[in-house]
Design a protein around this motif. Structure first.
Motif, PDB file in Angstrom:
ATOM      1  N   LYS A  74       0.830  -1.202   0.000  1.00  6.97           N
ATOM      2  CA  LYS A  74       0.000   0.000   0.000  1.00  6.97           C
ATOM      3  C   LYS A  74       0.865   1.252   0.000  1.00  6.97           C
ATOM      4  O   LYS A  74       1.856   1.321   0.721  1.00  6.97           O
ATOM      5  CB  LYS A  74      -0.908   0.033   1.219  1.00  6.97           C
ATOM      6  N   GLY A  75       0.432   2.225  -0.803  1.00  5.41           N
ATOM      7  CA  GLY A  75       1.163   3.475  -0.855  1.00  5.41           C
ATOM      8  C   GLY A  75       0.271   4.638  -1.213  1.00  5.41           C
ATOM      9  O   GLY A  75      -0.773   4.472  -1.842  1.00  5.41           O
ATOM     10  N   VAL A  76       0.718   5.814  -0.807  1.00  5.54           N
ATOM     11  CA  VAL A  76       0.034   7.058  -1.146  1.00  5.54           C
ATOM     12  C   VAL A  76       1.078   7.992  -1.745  1.00  5.54           C
ATOM     13  O   VAL A  76       2.116   8.235  -1.130  1.00  5.54           O
ATOM     14  CB  VAL A  76      -0.612   7.720   0.092  1.00  5.54           C
ATOM     15  N   PHE A  77       0.817   8.460  -2.948  1.00  5.87           N
ATOM     16  CA  PHE A  77       1.704   9.401  -3.625  1.00  5.87           C
ATOM     17  C   PHE A  77       0.977  10.733  -3.663  1.00  5.87           C
ATOM     18  O   PHE A  77      -0.089  10.855  -4.257  1.00  5.87           O
ATOM     19  CB  PHE A  77       2.002   8.913  -5.042  1.00  5.87           C
ATOM     20  N   VAL A  78       1.546  11.733  -3.011  1.00  6.10           N
ATOM     21  CA  VAL A  78       0.914  13.037  -2.864  1.00  6.10           C
ATOM     22  C   VAL A  78       1.724  14.072  -3.636  1.00  6.10           C
ATOM     23  O   VAL A  78       2.951  14.076  -3.561  1.00  6.10           O
ATOM     24  CB  VAL A  78       0.857  13.451  -1.373  1.00  6.10           C
ATOM     25  N   THR A  79       1.034  14.939  -4.350  1.00  6.13           N
ATOM     26  CA  THR A  79       1.696  16.061  -5.008  1.00  6.13           C
ATOM     27  C   THR A  79       0.863  17.322  -4.855  1.00  6.13           C
ATOM     28  O   THR A  79      -0.361  17.257  -4.728  1.00  6.13           O
ATOM     29  CB  THR A  79       1.966  15.791  -6.502  1.00  6.13           C
ATOM     30  N   THR A  80       1.550  18.443  -4.873  1.00  7.32           N
ATOM     31  CA  THR A  80       0.857  19.732  -4.851  1.00  7.32           C
ATOM     32  C   THR A  80       0.361  20.117  -6.236  1.00  7.32           C
ATOM     33  O   THR A  80      -0.392  21.061  -6.380  1.00  7.32           O
ATOM     34  CB  THR A  80       1.787  20.828  -4.314  1.00  7.32           C
ATOM     35  N   SER A  81       0.800  19.381  -7.251  1.00  7.87           N
ATOM     36  CA  SER A  81       0.386  19.675  -8.630  1.00  7.87           C
ATOM     37  C   SER A  81      -0.633  18.643  -9.102  1.00  7.87           C
ATOM     38  O   SER A  81      -1.699  18.539  -8.528  1.00  7.87           O
ATOM     39  CB  SER A  81       1.603  19.727  -9.551  1.00  7.87           C
ATOM     40  N   GLY A  82      -0.302  17.891 -10.131  1.00  4.56           N
ATOM     41  CA  GLY A  82      -1.210  16.887 -10.664  1.00  4.56           C
ATOM     42  C   GLY A  82      -0.433  15.703 -11.212  1.00  4.56           C
ATOM     43  O   GLY A  82       0.794  15.673 -11.174  1.00  4.56           O
ATOM     44  N   PHE A  83      -1.161  14.722 -11.725  1.00  5.67           N
ATOM     45  CA  PHE A  83      -0.562  13.518 -12.286  1.00  5.67           C
ATOM     46  C   PHE A  83      -0.903  13.431 -13.770  1.00  5.67           C
ATOM     47  O   PHE A  83      -2.001  13.813 -14.185  1.00  5.67           O
ATOM     48  CB  PHE A  83      -1.087  12.262 -11.574  1.00  5.67           C
ATOM     49  N   SER A  84       0.026  12.904 -14.551  1.00  6.88           N
ATOM     50  CA  SER A  84      -0.236  12.704 -15.969  1.00  6.88           C
ATOM     51  C   SER A  84      -1.244  11.577 -16.139  1.00  6.88           C
ATOM     52  O   SER A  84      -1.439  10.752 -15.248  1.00  6.88           O
ATOM     53  CB  SER A  84       1.059  12.361 -16.709  1.00  6.88           C
ATOM     54  N   ARG A  85      -1.874  11.535 -17.285  1.00  7.92           N
ATOM     55  CA  ARG A  85      -2.828  10.476 -17.613  1.00  7.92           C
ATOM     56  C   ARG A  85      -2.128   9.111 -17.549  1.00  7.92           C
ATOM     57  O   ARG A  85      -2.676   8.139 -17.066  1.00  7.92           O
ATOM     58  CB  ARG A  85      -3.421  10.732 -18.994  1.00  7.92           C
ATOM     59  N   GLN A  86      -0.882   9.039 -18.038  1.00  2.00           N
ATOM     60  CA  GLN A  86      -0.129   7.784 -18.023  1.00  2.00           C
ATOM     61  C   GLN A  86       0.110   7.308 -16.590  1.00  2.00           C
ATOM     62  O   GLN A  86       0.051   6.110 -16.315  1.00  2.00           O
ATOM     63  CB  GLN A  86       1.219   7.943 -18.753  1.00  2.00           C
ATOM     64  N   ALA A  87       0.371   8.229 -15.686  1.00  3.70           N
ATOM     65  CA  ALA A  87       0.589   7.863 -14.284  1.00  3.70           C
ATOM     66  C   ALA A  87      -0.689   7.315 -13.657  1.00  3.70           C
ATOM     67  O   ALA A  87      -0.658   6.295 -12.963  1.00  3.70           O
ATOM     68  CB  ALA A  87       1.090   9.070 -13.494  1.00  3.70           C
ATOM     69  N   THR A  88      -1.814   7.978 -13.893  1.00  6.90           N
ATOM     70  CA  THR A  88      -3.071   7.517 -13.298  1.00  6.90           C
ATOM     71  C   THR A  88      -3.521   6.193 -13.903  1.00  6.90           C
ATOM     72  O   THR A  88      -4.041   5.331 -13.197  1.00  6.90           O
ATOM     73  CB  THR A  88      -4.193   8.571 -13.429  1.00  6.90           C
ATOM     74  N   ASP A  89      -3.303   6.017 -15.206  1.00  6.17           N
ATOM     75  CA  ASP A  89      -3.650   4.740 -15.842  1.00  6.17           C
ATOM     76  C   ASP A  89      -2.773   3.610 -15.312  1.00  6.17           C
ATOM     77  O   ASP A  89      -3.248   2.485 -15.118  1.00  6.17           O
ATOM     78  CB  ASP A  89      -3.509   4.834 -17.366  1.00  6.17           C
ATOM     79  N   PHE A  90      -1.509   3.902 -15.081  1.00  7.95           N
ATOM     80  CA  PHE A  90      -0.555   2.891 -14.622  1.00  7.95           C
ATOM     81  C   PHE A  90      -0.953   2.277 -13.279  1.00  7.95           C
ATOM     82  O   PHE A  90      -0.895   1.065 -13.098  1.00  7.95           O
ATOM     83  CB  PHE A  90       0.844   3.510 -14.536  1.00  7.95           C
ATOM     84  N   VAL A  91      -1.383   3.104 -12.328  1.00  3.02           N
ATOM     85  CA  VAL A  91      -1.685   2.588 -10.992  1.00  3.02           C
ATOM     86  C   VAL A  91      -2.967   1.765 -10.936  1.00  3.02           C
ATOM     87  O   VAL A  91      -3.178   1.020  -9.983  1.00  3.02           O
ATOM     88  CB  VAL A  91      -1.735   3.699  -9.917  1.00  3.02           C
ATOM     89  N   ARG A  92      -3.807   1.879 -11.943  1.00  2.00           N
ATOM     90  CA  ARG A  92      -5.079   1.139 -11.937  1.00  2.00           C
ATOM     91  C   ARG A  92      -4.894  -0.372 -12.036  1.00  2.00           C
ATOM     92  O   ARG A  92      -5.755  -1.120 -11.609  1.00  2.00           O
ATOM     93  CB  ARG A  92      -5.959   1.607 -13.090  1.00  2.00           C
ATOM     94  N   HIS A  93      -3.804  -0.811 -12.612  1.00  2.00           N
ATOM     95  CA  HIS A  93      -3.625  -2.238 -12.904  1.00  2.00           C
ATOM     96  C   HIS A  93      -2.505  -2.874 -12.081  1.00  2.00           C
ATOM     97  O   HIS A  93      -1.954  -3.896 -12.480  1.00  2.00           O
ATOM     98  CB  HIS A  93      -3.352  -2.426 -14.402  1.00  2.00           C
ATOM     99  N   LEU A  94      -2.191  -2.299 -10.951  1.00  2.00           N
ATOM    100  CA  LEU A  94      -1.100  -2.805 -10.121  1.00  2.00           C
ATOM    101  C   LEU A  94      -1.607  -3.767  -9.051  1.00  2.00           C
ATOM    102  O   LEU A  94      -2.724  -3.608  -8.552  1.00  2.00           O
ATOM    103  CB  LEU A  94      -0.405  -1.637  -9.402  1.00  2.00           C
TER     104      LEU A  94
END
Length: 137
Positions: A74-94
């Motif tokens: 389990k992990g939480v990745f926090v940013t003050t900005s945003g995430f790319s579409r590739q990053a959000t798609d990547f975590v869905r299938h882990l």
């Protein structure tokens, strides 16, 4: 980390969170017990970026690699900005459960749990309770 403790991770226990890394280390910044007994842990990575810079898949993959190296699920990745579409798609299938928290979500959570904010003004509105006059005292 303070936000996760305020949200109830570690049972709101002050020793539930521990800083592991430093700025620029590329690994895991901290760990927090998911419950007060420490039966499971959530690892945290935080990136403080300007709003116009997004966290991409390579940064998220690096974090996942750190989780795998620690045997974490389990992990939480926090940013003050945003995430790319590739990053959000990547975590869905882990197989690991990784939550991405972007700047607007972070701000909402900070306000909701009153972490890192100051209340500058409170306005209280009062209205007449008409039921008070109809009930028997």
């Amino acid at each position: 980390m303070s936000l996760l403790v305020a949200m109830g991770y570690g049972g709101s226990h002050k020793d539930a969170a521990k800083q592991l890394g430093r700025t620029g280390d590329g690994g895991v910044d901290g760990v927090i017990n998911e419950d007060r007994l420490g039966l499971d842990r959530v690892y945290v990575q935080a990136k403080r970026y300007r709003p116009d810079i997004v966290v991409g898949r390579p940064d998220v993959q690096g974090f996942i690699g750190s989780l795998v190296g620690l045997g974490a699920t389990k992990g939480v990745f926090v940013t003050t900005s945003g995430f790319s579409r590739q990053a959000t798609d990547f975590v869905r299938h882990l197989p690991q459960r990784v939550i991405l928290v972007d700047g607007p979500t972070l701000a909402d959570l900070m306000i909701e749990h009153q972490v890192g904010i100051r209340i500058s003004q409170t306005i209280e509105f009062k209205r007449l309770d008409e039921d008070f006059f109809t009930e028997e005292q």
